[in-house]
Design a protein around this motif. Structure first.
Motif, PDB file in Angstrom:
ATOM      1  N   PRO A   5      56.781  24.435 -13.008  1.00  0.00           N
ATOM      2  CA  PRO A   5      56.807  25.077 -11.692  1.00  0.00           C
ATOM      3  C   PRO A   5      55.789  26.202 -11.542  1.00  0.00           C
ATOM      4  CG  PRO A   5      58.709  25.740 -12.987  1.00  0.00           C
ATOM      5  CD  PRO A   5      57.990  24.685 -13.774  1.00  0.00           C
ATOM      6  N   ASP A   6      55.284  26.749 -12.653  1.00  0.00           N
ATOM      7  CA  ASP A   6      54.318  27.847 -12.548  1.00  0.00           C
ATOM      8  C   ASP A   6      52.878  27.357 -12.651  1.00  0.00           C
ATOM      9  OD1 ASP A   6      54.579  27.094 -15.170  1.00  0.00           O
ATOM     10  OD2 ASP A   6      54.517  29.126 -15.979  1.00  0.00           O
ATOM     11  N   HIS A   7      52.673  26.049 -12.696  1.00  0.00           N
ATOM     12  CA  HIS A   7      51.327  25.484 -12.753  1.00  0.00           C
ATOM     13  C   HIS A   7      50.598  25.830 -11.454  1.00  0.00           C
ATOM     14  CE1 HIS A   7      48.083  22.563 -12.976  1.00  0.00           C
ATOM     15  NE2 HIS A   7      48.384  22.398 -14.269  1.00  0.00           N
ATOM     16  N   PRO A   8      49.316  26.209 -11.516  1.00  0.00           N
ATOM     17  CA  PRO A   8      48.600  26.594 -10.284  1.00  0.00           C
ATOM     18  C   PRO A   8      48.541  25.486  -9.239  1.00  0.00           C
ATOM     19  CG  PRO A   8      47.102  26.509 -12.171  1.00  0.00           C
ATOM     20  CD  PRO A   8      48.488  26.339 -12.700  1.00  0.00           C
ATOM     21  N   VAL A  13      50.246  23.321  -3.852  1.00  0.00           N
ATOM     22  CA  VAL A  13      50.707  22.264  -2.940  1.00  0.00           C
ATOM     23  C   VAL A  13      52.124  22.468  -2.424  1.00  0.00           C
ATOM     24  CG1 VAL A  13      49.156  20.545  -3.941  1.00  0.00           C
ATOM     25  CG2 VAL A  13      51.507  20.696  -4.752  1.00  0.00           C
ATOM     26  N   LYS A  14      52.887  23.352  -3.031  1.00  0.00           N
ATOM     27  CA  LYS A  14      54.280  23.538  -2.617  1.00  0.00           C
ATOM     28  C   LYS A  14      54.429  23.868  -1.127  1.00  0.00           C
ATOM     29  CE  LYS A  14      58.658  25.766  -3.833  1.00  0.00           C
ATOM     30  NZ  LYS A  14      59.201  25.349  -2.581  1.00  0.00           N
ATOM     31  N   VAL A  36      52.291  10.508  -7.151  1.00  0.00           N
ATOM     32  CA  VAL A  36      52.100  11.304  -8.361  1.00  0.00           C
ATOM     33  C   VAL A  36      50.741  11.993  -8.243  1.00  0.00           C
ATOM     34  CG1 VAL A  36      51.887  11.266 -10.874  1.00  0.00           C
ATOM     35  CG2 VAL A  36      53.527   9.746  -9.735  1.00  0.00           C
ATOM     36  N   LEU A  37      50.751  13.322  -8.440  1.00  0.00           N
ATOM     37  CA  LEU A  37      49.536  14.119  -8.316  1.00  0.00           C
ATOM     38  C   LEU A  37      49.100  14.624  -9.685  1.00  0.00           C
ATOM     39  CD1 LEU A  37      50.567  16.178  -5.168  1.00  0.00           C
ATOM     40  CD2 LEU A  37      49.155  14.129  -5.250  1.00  0.00           C
ATOM     41  N   ALA A  38      47.793  14.529  -9.925  1.00  0.00           N
ATOM     42  CA  ALA A  38      47.236  14.941 -11.209  1.00  0.00           C
ATOM     43  C   ALA A  38      46.318  16.147 -11.026  1.00  0.00           C
ATOM     44  CB  ALA A  38      46.463  13.788 -11.833  1.00  0.00           C
ATOM     45  N   GLY A  41      43.119  15.476 -14.839  1.00  0.00           N
ATOM     46  CA  GLY A  41      43.473  14.300 -15.608  1.00  0.00           C
ATOM     47  C   GLY A  41      44.898  14.231 -16.106  1.00  0.00           C
ATOM     48  N   GLU A  42      45.713  15.223 -15.829  1.00  0.00           N
ATOM     49  CA  GLU A  42      47.105  15.247 -16.293  1.00  0.00           C
ATOM     50  C   GLU A  42      48.039  15.139 -15.094  1.00  0.00           C
ATOM     51  OE1 GLU A  42      50.311  18.492 -18.060  1.00  0.00           O
ATOM     52  OE2 GLU A  42      48.178  18.977 -18.051  1.00  0.00           O
ATOM     53  N   ASN A  43      49.004  14.225 -15.144  1.00  0.00           N
ATOM     54  CA  ASN A  43      50.005  14.133 -14.085  1.00  0.00           C
ATOM     55  C   ASN A  43      50.865  15.390 -14.127  1.00  0.00           C
ATOM     56  OD1 ASN A  43      49.102  11.631 -13.285  1.00  0.00           O
ATOM     57  ND2 ASN A  43      50.631  10.507 -14.427  1.00  0.00           N
ATOM     58  N   VAL A  44      50.852  16.147 -13.037  1.00  0.00           N
ATOM     59  CA  VAL A  44      51.534  17.438 -12.997  1.00  0.00           C
ATOM     60  C   VAL A  44      52.833  17.367 -12.223  1.00  0.00           C
ATOM     61  CG1 VAL A  44      51.321  19.851 -12.278  1.00  0.00           C
ATOM     62  CG2 VAL A  44      49.348  18.658 -13.228  1.00  0.00           C
TER      63      VAL A  44
END
Length: 135
Positions: A5-8, A13-14, A36-38, A41-44
């Motif tokens: 939840p603290d990922h930029p 997008v929240k 699914v949003l990445a 390169g990482e699915n977040v």
């Protein structure tokens, strides 16, 4: 959401997901119709989009918050403005959209159609005179 939840990216997008009435999920909780949003390169995260009818309810609730009162308590001119906003957002393409809006505004379906027709007639007259349509 059980993801980061603290990922930029989540922070970024929240507000948009909240505005459309979507739901944030961890990527592993995504169903086939979720998005699914990445990030790098990482699915977040995954976003579960609302059903169209839920979107209309969400838009109506947002308009009530914006006006600070139930839509049925607005004056006629403001109700006409609300109908213009809803038309621009596609509210009347949803099944039973006119009925849902009429109920929220405390008016009849006929009145909603009159508001729509009045706006469309005014725009047509402005275009015929070489002026810009109303916005």
């Amino acid at each position: 959401m059980s993801g980061p939840p603290d990922h930029p990216f989540v922070t970024a997008v929240k507000p948009l997901v909240d505005a459309i009435g979507g739901e944030l999920l961890a990527p592993h909780e995504a169903r086939p119709d979720d998005v699914v949003l990445a990030w790098e390169g990482e699915n977040v995260l995954a976003v579960r989009l609302p059903q169209l009818s839920e979107s209309l309810d969400h838009i109506l609730a947002g308009l009530e918050r914006r006006h600070g009162m139930p839509l049925a308590e607005l004056d006629r001119r403001t109700k006409q403005s609300v109908v213009r906003i809803l038309e621009a957002r596609g509210a009347f393409s949803v099944r039973h959209g006119v009925e849902t809006v009429a109920s929220a505004l405390g008016v009849s379906r006929f009145t909603v159609y009159n508001y729509l027709n009045r706006e469309n007639a005014a725009n047509a007259a402005n275009v015929a005179k070489g002026e810009q349509p109303l916005t």
